[in-house]
Design a protein around this motif. Structure first.
Motif, PDB file in Angstrom:
ATOM      1  N   LYS A  37      50.112  33.406 -14.067  1.00 61.16           N
ATOM      2  CA  LYS A  37      50.198  34.647 -13.308  1.00 61.16           C
ATOM      3  C   LYS A  37      49.481  35.625 -14.014  1.00 61.16           C
ATOM      4  CE  LYS A  37      53.141  36.995 -10.167  1.00 61.16           C
ATOM      5  NZ  LYS A  37      54.780  37.228  -9.852  1.00 61.16           N
ATOM      6  N   ASP A  38      48.694  36.497 -13.375  1.00 62.04           N
ATOM      7  CA  ASP A  38      48.023  37.635 -14.089  1.00 62.04           C
ATOM      8  C   ASP A  38      47.725  37.536 -15.551  1.00 62.04           C
ATOM      9  OD1 ASP A  38      48.655  39.075 -11.593  1.00 62.04           O
ATOM     10  OD2 ASP A  38      50.705  39.505 -12.048  1.00 62.04           O
ATOM     11  N   GLU A  39      47.146  36.548 -15.791  1.00 62.13           N
ATOM     12  CA  GLU A  39      46.490  36.347 -17.166  1.00 62.13           C
ATOM     13  C   GLU A  39      45.097  36.700 -17.288  1.00 62.13           C
ATOM     14  OE1 GLU A  39      48.405  35.263 -19.667  1.00 62.13           O
ATOM     15  OE2 GLU A  39      50.136  33.924 -18.873  1.00 62.13           O
ATOM     16  N   ASN A  40      44.869  37.165 -18.501  1.00 59.32           N
ATOM     17  CA  ASN A  40      43.393  37.694 -18.947  1.00 59.32           C
ATOM     18  C   ASN A  40      42.500  36.802 -18.907  1.00 59.32           C
ATOM     19  OD1 ASN A  40      43.734  36.750 -21.697  1.00 59.32           O
ATOM     20  ND2 ASN A  40      44.754  38.673 -22.259  1.00 59.32           N
ATOM     21  N   TYR A  41      41.186  36.794 -19.219  1.00 55.65           N
ATOM     22  CA  TYR A  41      40.299  35.941 -19.305  1.00 55.65           C
ATOM     23  C   TYR A  41      40.490  34.776 -20.505  1.00 55.65           C
ATOM     24  CZ  TYR A  41      35.896  33.408 -20.802  1.00 55.65           C
ATOM     25  OH  TYR A  41      35.006  32.377 -21.006  1.00 55.65           O
ATOM     26  N   GLN A  42      40.884  35.552 -21.793  1.00 58.34           N
ATOM     27  CA  GLN A  42      41.039  34.469 -22.649  1.00 58.34           C
ATOM     28  C   GLN A  42      42.116  33.558 -22.611  1.00 58.34           C
ATOM     29  OE1 GLN A  42      40.638  37.894 -23.236  1.00 58.34           O
ATOM     30  NE2 GLN A  42      38.471  37.943 -24.031  1.00 58.34           N
ATOM     31  N   ASP A  64      39.140  23.145 -10.479  1.00 65.02           N
ATOM     32  CA  ASP A  64      39.261  24.211  -9.331  1.00 65.02           C
ATOM     33  C   ASP A  64      39.971  25.218 -10.133  1.00 65.02           C
ATOM     34  OD1 ASP A  64      39.659  25.890  -7.372  1.00 65.02           O
ATOM     35  OD2 ASP A  64      41.038  24.595  -6.201  1.00 65.02           O
ATOM     36  N   LEU A  65      39.178  26.461 -10.630  1.00 64.67           N
ATOM     37  CA  LEU A  65      39.433  27.537 -11.173  1.00 64.67           C
ATOM     38  C   LEU A  65      40.272  28.654 -10.246  1.00 64.67           C
ATOM     39  CD1 LEU A  65      38.161  29.276 -14.365  1.00 64.67           C
ATOM     40  CD2 LEU A  65      39.788  30.217 -12.674  1.00 64.67           C
ATOM     41  N   GLY A  66      41.496  28.659 -10.020  1.00 68.81           N
ATOM     42  CA  GLY A  66      42.007  29.381  -8.866  1.00 68.81           C
ATOM     43  C   GLY A  66      42.503  30.920  -9.650  1.00 68.81           C
ATOM     44  N   VAL A  67      42.941  31.588  -8.596  1.00 68.43           N
ATOM     45  CA  VAL A  67      43.319  32.984  -9.221  1.00 68.43           C
ATOM     46  C   VAL A  67      44.619  32.739 -10.004  1.00 68.43           C
ATOM     47  CG1 VAL A  67      44.186  35.378  -8.388  1.00 68.43           C
ATOM     48  CG2 VAL A  67      42.159  34.349  -7.203  1.00 68.43           C
ATOM     49  N   ASN A  68      45.455  31.555  -9.458  1.00 74.28           N
ATOM     50  CA  ASN A  68      46.855  31.448 -10.152  1.00 74.28           C
ATOM     51  C   ASN A  68      47.092  30.169 -10.547  1.00 74.28           C
ATOM     52  OD1 ASN A  68      47.302  30.627  -7.728  1.00 74.28           O
ATOM     53  ND2 ASN A  68      49.002  32.040  -7.442  1.00 74.28           N
ATOM     54  N   TYR A  69      46.074  29.389 -10.688  1.00 72.05           N
ATOM     55  CA  TYR A  69      46.163  28.079 -11.037  1.00 72.05           C
ATOM     56  C   TYR A  69      44.749  27.682 -11.809  1.00 72.05           C
ATOM     57  CZ  TYR A  69      43.457  26.780  -6.991  1.00 72.05           C
ATOM     58  OH  TYR A  69      42.645  26.526  -5.979  1.00 72.05           O
ATOM     59  N   LEU A  70      44.929  26.293 -12.504  1.00 73.00           N
ATOM     60  CA  LEU A  70      43.758  25.518 -12.696  1.00 73.00           C
ATOM     61  C   LEU A  70      44.195  23.988 -12.174  1.00 73.00           C
ATOM     62  CD1 LEU A  70      43.067  26.718 -16.192  1.00 73.00           C
ATOM     63  CD2 LEU A  70      41.177  26.595 -14.657  1.00 73.00           C
ATOM     64  N   LEU A  71      43.399  23.449 -11.638  1.00 71.54           N
ATOM     65  CA  LEU A  71      43.539  22.110 -11.058  1.00 71.54           C
ATOM     66  C   LEU A  71      42.197  20.984 -11.767  1.00 71.54           C
ATOM     67  CD1 LEU A  71      44.661  19.566  -9.588  1.00 71.54           C
ATOM     68  CD2 LEU A  71      43.283  20.259  -7.645  1.00 71.54           C
ATOM     69  N   GLY A  72      42.378  20.407 -12.660  1.00 64.85           N
ATOM     70  CA  GLY A  72      41.586  19.461 -13.200  1.00 64.85           C
ATOM     71  C   GLY A  72      41.672  18.061 -12.689  1.00 64.85           C
ATOM     72  N   ILE A  73      40.618  17.368 -12.384  1.00 67.79           N
ATOM     73  CA  ILE A  73      40.462  16.092 -11.974  1.00 67.79           C
ATOM     74  C   ILE A  73      39.354  15.279 -12.995  1.00 67.79           C
ATOM     75  CG2 ILE A  73      41.385  16.250  -9.709  1.00 67.79           C
ATOM     76  CD1 ILE A  73      38.590  16.025  -8.698  1.00 67.79           C
ATOM     77  N   LEU A  74      39.720  13.755 -13.169  1.00 69.98           N
ATOM     78  CA  LEU A  74      38.694  13.088 -13.723  1.00 69.98           C
ATOM     79  C   LEU A  74      38.584  11.855 -12.643  1.00 69.98           C
ATOM     80  CD1 LEU A  74      37.340  11.986 -16.504  1.00 69.98           C
ATOM     81  CD2 LEU A  74      39.463  10.479 -16.609  1.00 69.98           C
ATOM     82  N   THR A  75      37.172  11.932 -12.475  1.00 72.18           N
ATOM     83  CA  THR A  75      36.911  10.830 -11.405  1.00 72.18           C
ATOM     84  C   THR A  75      35.731   9.752 -12.081  1.00 72.18           C
ATOM     85  OG1 THR A  75      34.781  11.819 -10.528  1.00 72.18           O
ATOM     86  CG2 THR A  75      37.129  12.537  -9.840  1.00 72.18           C
ATOM     87  N   ALA A 122      34.299  38.245 -10.287  1.00 73.48           N
ATOM     88  CA  ALA A 122      35.483  37.363  -9.518  1.00 73.48           C
ATOM     89  C   ALA A 122      36.510  38.442  -9.349  1.00 73.48           C
ATOM     90  CB  ALA A 122      35.791  36.172 -10.439  1.00 73.48           C
ATOM     91  N   PRO A 123      36.320  39.195  -8.340  1.00 76.92           N
ATOM     92  CA  PRO A 123      37.326  40.461  -8.061  1.00 76.92           C
ATOM     93  C   PRO A 123      38.809  40.121  -8.336  1.00 76.92           C
ATOM     94  CG  PRO A 123      35.794  40.455  -6.303  1.00 76.92           C
ATOM     95  CD  PRO A 123      35.593  38.862  -7.022  1.00 76.92           C
ATOM     96  N   ASN A 124      39.205  39.094  -7.712  1.00 73.73           N
ATOM     97  CA  ASN A 124      40.657  38.716  -7.918  1.00 73.73           C
ATOM     98  C   ASN A 124      40.974  38.072  -9.140  1.00 73.73           C
ATOM     99  OD1 ASN A 124      41.730  39.265  -5.188  1.00 73.73           O
ATOM    100  ND2 ASN A 124      40.350  37.412  -4.393  1.00 73.73           N
ATOM    101  N   LEU A 125      40.072  37.906 -10.120  1.00 75.45           N
ATOM    102  CA  LEU A 125      40.514  37.562 -11.612  1.00 75.45           C
ATOM    103  C   LEU A 125      40.187  38.751 -12.499  1.00 75.45           C
ATOM    104  CD1 LEU A 125      39.002  33.789 -11.694  1.00 75.45           C
ATOM    105  CD2 LEU A 125      41.359  34.597 -11.976  1.00 75.45           C
ATOM    106  N   GLY A 126      39.429  39.737 -11.801  1.00 75.96           N
ATOM    107  CA  GLY A 126      39.186  40.899 -12.748  1.00 75.96           C
ATOM    108  C   GLY A 126      37.890  40.364 -13.572  1.00 75.96           C
TER     109      GLY A 126
END
Length: 393
Positions: free
Chosen positions: A113-118, A87-98, A162-166
């Motif tokens: 917070k407020d990071e660029n794409y790279q 789950d790639l959120g606007v201010n977090y990444l949550l990864g799961i292995l299932t 993705a407007p909130n990520l720019g």
């Protein structure tokens, strides 16, 4: 040629039916499969043997006898491979292995917070590699990587915006596949959340579901007649950008008065900052505000109730359009359910016609923060099983 192809299609469909039956109903015997599917015992026995050879199902100990010899029971091999869902959120990444049944084996979260794409891409690779290394040994290894993103994703997996990520026109599917040589699914996070709740959570018993994902922004996923609805080009569900205030606040999408400006986590934080609920040494966050509400802070509770009312306004519009059986509210805002459910239901009861309210359930996510990640996991697993059944024809 036509006859050979038809035979292949029929066999593939029968094999899929047998595997799905074992996956959903195991443990069961070959005779049970024949009874559930309507296939003859010879066909079932042949297909089961193939699936055992492919390590997708396995035999274990005899079951109960109904009078004759005790039957050998069959099980779906949920550890034949593993899937990564992010789950790639606007201010977090949550990864799961299932495993192949969606059971979470390991997880990793990175907040930013407020990071660029790279920078975010680097975090994404870090999570993928952590989960790859955490996967137990298995016949098929990592069978797929799924990523839910807060933006418009076309049918080819390209992130259009993705407007909130720019972000604009990011070919994330190609980037990840080229790096890891593993099949990748990229999906809008609200679509993924809707599918996750349908497969594993609060929506399992419903066929017409509206999933409202409320984080920094708002996205909506639709399950209609049991299937995910994505629209012609895959861009349905951008309901966070429907106008609810004609001359309202300007939005990053270029519109004014968008729903997510009044009913999202972003709206909560903006209003809290204006009203200065927190002391100078407290970080402004949803969790901090929730703690204040739990302590009985009336200003915070009023703010949450206002947000709930605005959520109800948008939800009513969606209900009037789609007439669903169920509305599921998920993502970060679900943590405020004790404060927002009453104003949402009050708005619904006041504004909807009686026939729209009949048999309507309004629920909160059963999967908590994992809805989107489990949704893309489900897509990856389904794609893997389809491919394996074709390649091992």
């Amino acid at each position: 040629m036509s006859q050979t192809w038809n035979q292949f299609v029929v066999k593939k469909e029968n094999k899929t039916l047998v595997l799905e039956t074992v996956k959903s109903k195991s443990p069961l015997s070959r005779a049970d499969i024949a009874q559930f599917t309507g296939l003859n015992k010879g066909t079932v026995s042949s297909l089961v043997s193939e699936l055992i050879d492919e390590k997708l199902i396995y035999e274990s100990g005899p079951g109960k006898s109904s009078g004759g010899r005790r039957p050998v029971m069959l099980y779906f091999n949920e550890v034949a491979g593993y899937s990564i869902g992010i789950d790639l959120g606007v201010n977090y990444l949550l990864g799961i292995l299932t495993d192949l049944n969606g059971n979470i084996i390991n997880e990793k979260t990175i907040k930013f917070k407020d990071e660029n794409y790279q920078k975010i891409e680097g975090f994404l690779f870090e999570i993928i590699e952590f989960l790859q290394n955490a996967a137990p040994s298995s016949p098929y290894g990592i069978i797929g990587i799924g990523v839910g993103v807060p933006g418009i994703v076309n049918n080819d997996g390209e992130i259009l915006i993705a407007p909130n990520l720019g972000w604009k026109q990011i070919h994330l599917k190609t980037i990840i596949e080229d790096k890891y040589h593993i099949p990748v699914v990229i999906e809008n996070e609200a679509n993924a959340g809707a599918y996750g709740e349908k497969k594993f959570g609060a929506g399992e018993k419903f066929e017409n579901i509206i999933y409202v994902s409320v984080g920094i922004g708002i996205g909506v996923g639709f399950i209609l007649d049991g299937s995910l609805y994505k629209g012609k080009n895959g861009s349905s569900g951008e309901m966070g950008h429907m106008t609810i205030e004609v001359n309202g606040l300007p939005c990053s999408c270029g519109n004014q008065g968008c729903w997510e400006l009044y009913a999202s986590e972003k709206a909560v934080l903006r209003k809290a900052e204006q009203q200065i609920f927190l002391s100078s040494n407290q970080e402004l966050s949803l969790d901090a505000l929730n703690s204040l509400a739990i302590q009985g802070d009336k200003g915070t509770i009023r703010l949450f109730e206002e947000i709930g009312d605005y959520l109800g306004v948008g939800i009513n519009n969606i209900i009037n359009t789609f007439n669903p059986e169920q509305v599921i509210i998920g993502n970060r805002i679900a943590s405020l359910k004790d404060w927002i459910i009453e104003p949402i239901e009050s708005r619904t009861q006041k504004s909807l016609l009686d026939y729209q309210q009949k048999d309507l359930c309004i629920n909160f996510s059963q999967l908590s923060i994992y809805s989107a990640a489990l949704g893309v996991v489900a897509f990856s697993i389904e794609n893997f099983l389809k491919i394996e059944l074709v390649e091992n024809k």
